[in-house]
Scaffold this motif. Structure first.
Motif, short mmCIF file in Angstrom:
data_model
loop_
_atom_site.label_atom_id
_atom_site.label_comp_id
_atom_site.label_asym_id
_atom_site.label_seq_id
_atom_site.Cartn_x
_atom_site.Cartn_y
_atom_site.Cartn_z
N TYR A 294 0.84 -1.19 0.00
CA TYR A 294 0.00 0.00 0.00
C TYR A 294 0.88 1.24 0.00
CZ TYR A 294 -4.02 -2.89 1.49
OH TYR A 294 -5.02 -3.83 1.57
N ASP A 295 0.31 2.34 -0.50
CA ASP A 295 0.92 3.65 -0.28
C ASP A 295 0.39 4.15 1.07
OD1 ASP A 295 1.98 3.37 -2.79
OD2 ASP A 295 0.60 4.80 -3.75
N VAL A 441 -3.55 9.28 -4.18
CA VAL A 441 -3.33 7.87 -3.83
C VAL A 441 -4.44 7.00 -4.42
CG1 VAL A 441 -3.20 6.21 -1.93
CG2 VAL A 441 -2.15 8.47 -1.68
N GLY A 444 -4.27 2.94 -0.82
CA GLY A 444 -3.44 3.32 0.31
C GLY A 444 -4.16 3.25 1.64
N ARG A 533 3.97 10.76 2.59
CA ARG A 533 3.52 9.55 1.89
C ARG A 533 4.71 8.66 1.56
NH1 ARG A 533 1.25 11.38 -2.73
NH2 ARG A 533 2.48 10.32 -4.34
N ASN A 535 5.45 5.14 -0.57
CA ASN A 535 4.83 4.28 -1.58
C ASN A 535 5.30 2.83 -1.48
OD1 ASN A 535 3.40 6.41 -2.59
ND2 ASN A 535 4.47 6.51 -4.57
#
Length: 546
Positions: A294-295, A441, A444, A533, A535
């Motif tokens: 997931y981000d 996103v 995420g 964030r 990634n």
């Protein structure tokens, strides 16, 4: 206080082991906290007794710390006050170099005779240590500051606020949580005032008055039909501020996803407790996360703990050199990585700084416990490892001749040594909000608040949980998640950092209980960041049985 009770209050399991050290001191009344203490002229005269005695006994260097440590803690549960604790600890710590070696002794007999006796003991210990010391202590030069003072710039002294007002505030927060679905709630308020006087044979006489505050709570919601329960801890941050932190000014609030309210420089405990109760109920029916990549959108109250463990600790020079190993391990960030001048600690937008002057932070002081004027310096710049955290007798080991000013002792009774300063992630330079980040996103998870964590003995491989989790799909929040934790290693994680919100989102996380050393000591430290964030991070489901 029992250990399990503290775990509920703090939400930081490691900190629970440190609680007794913070409670040491004589029990006093709330009114006695207002006693101004010893006059600074008397402190200077007593300090000179120690310095002159040390020199007469052959010490080449000496410093003395006269400390008065005042604490007030208020604990409540539901509609009851569990305890109100007021403590005072007062004494003198004397550190010397004799025959090229350190010696330390302390006493609570703050008189000429008591100080002379402790100084004699410190010098005797140094001379005994010199018989097995292989290298003499090398101190980086430090400026002589003369007579100076520094105070935390507070607006409201907690000692002047009636206990009844603090109790009423906590009980109001408890009531708000119960009215909104919480079955159980406890709350606490930790307030600390360190009155520290430092003097050395190098000519500094420094008087400091340091204030810190930490409101916290835990709420629990129960589904009685299934027996399932969920808890949500406070989203407050310990701060280097006065009681004005509890004012909860609307202008200091930041809107998060799904009506989540986040706080900066002030705190509304009633509002947070109300929100916590509602979220705890939501957690009971939240979807369990599907493991995978997931981000991650990580808010500062959460990211601060990750910074603490994966940046703050591994860049302490004594860990890097292997001198500190038993308490929380050594470090993967060895000297060869720093000397290469191209070790990619993170992506090129990652700038991590050490800072002992940041207003409102727990680590903010004017001078450290070696009389060094504090400052800010780079640890990671444009993703590259550029420096460590080091004090006067360490910096020569990394070819530097100026202490970073991060030496600290938890009390007059403890010897000062290298401690973590505030370590923070600089915000992004372009205007970029939480909403902007979420819109970018596709798949995420947004994580707020601290949870359980684990990291290996070299501060490299780790796993972190959180307090609340929201699923992001195609640029939108689609609901709450449960059973979330992410796994990575320090270098991989920081190199996956692709975006950081701007300074309008910058906030502090903190801990009163950063533990280190044997005998163990705690220190208070903050970590700032904006929402960031990361990634392609591996997320696991913590609720699935194998």
């Amino acid at each position: 206080m029992k250990r399990r009770e503290f775990v509920q209050y703090a939400g930081l399991g490691a900190g629970a082991l440190m609680m007794p050290s913070l409670l040491l001191g004589n029990n006093i009344s709330a009114e006695a906290l207002l006693d101004p203490g010893m006059d600074v002229a008397i402190k200077k005269a007593l300090a000179d007794v120690a310095l002159n005695t040390a020199k007469s006994l052959g010490a080449s260097y000496a410093d003395v710390r006269i400390g008065r440590y005042l604490n007030q803690y208020v604990f409540t549960r539901e509609d009851k006050v569990q305890n109100v604790v007021n403590t005072e600890s007062f004494g003198v710590g004397i550190r010397v170099i004799a025959n090229g070696t350190w010696g330390f002794a302390s006493t609570n007999n703050v008189s000429d005779d008591g100080i002379k006796k402790a100084t004699n003991q410190a010098v005797a210990i140094a001379k005994a240590n010199a018989k097995i010391q292989k290298e003499e202590v090398k101190l980086a030069p430090v400026e002589s500051h003369g007579e100076v003072t520094w105070k935390t710039p507070i607006k409201k002294d907690f000692k002047e606020v009636p206990v009844s007002e603090k109790v009423d505030l906590l009980l109001s927060a408890n009531a708000a949580a119960q009215q909104n679905g919480a079955n159980f709630v406890n709350s606490a308020l930790f307030m600390v005032n360190e009155q520290k006087y430092f003097a050395s044979t190098e000519g500094s006489y420094i008087d400091q008055d340091v204030h810190r505050i930490w409101p916290t709570f835990g709420v629990t919601a129960i589904d009685r039909s299934t027996g399932k329960f969920k808890s949500r801890q406070a989203l407050s941050a310990p701060m280097g501020m006065g009681y004005e932190y509890m004012d909860g000014l609307a202008s200091e609030k930041i809107k998060g996803p799904d009506d989540l309210i986040l706080y900066r420089n002030s705190y509304d405990i009633i509002e947070d407790a109300t929100m916590a109760a509602k979220q705890a109920k939501q957690m009971l029916t939240a979807k369990s996360v599907e493991a995978g990549k997931y981000d991650l959108v990580l808010e500062p109250n959460h990211l601060g703990l990750t910074i603490h463990e994966s940046v703050g600790h591994p860049l302490e020079l004594d860990r890097v050199l292997g001198y500190e190993a038993n308490y929380a391990g050594t470090s993967f960030a060895t000297l060869d990585k720093w000397k290469s001048k191209d070790f990619e600690y993170g992506s090129n937008i990652v700038n991590l700084v050490a800072d002992k002057v940041q207003p409102g932070s727990l680590g903010a002081v004017g001078y450290d416990d070696e009389g060094v004027k504090t400052k800010k310096w780079d640890l990671v710049r444009d993703g590259v490892l550029v420096n460590y955290q080091a004090i006067r007798d360490q910096v020569h080991m990394i070819d530097q001749n100026e202490s970073h000013g991060c030496c600290y002792a938890q009390s007059w009774n403890d010897v000062q040594f290298q401690r973590m300063p505030n370590v923070s992630l600089e915000p992004g330079k372009e205007k970029y909000s939480i909403d902007d980040m979420i819109k970018d996103v596709e798949k995420g998870i947004y994580i707020a608040g601290r949870g359980s964590y684990s990291i290996d003995q070299q501060r490299y491989n780790f796993q972190f949980g959180g307090t609340v989790f929201y699923e992001i799909k195609d640029g939108k929040i689609v609901g709450m998640l449960d059973d979330v934790a992410y796994q990575s290693n320090t270098q991989e994680f920081w190199n996956s950092c692709v975006k950081i919100c701007d300074e309008s989102d910058y906030r502090l996380f903190g801990s009163f209980f950063d533990g280190k050393g044997q005998p163990s000591q705690v220190s208070a430290v903050s970590h700032g960041s904006s929402t960031a964030r990361f990634n392609g991070v591996n997320v696991i489901n913590t609720g699935r049985k194998i």
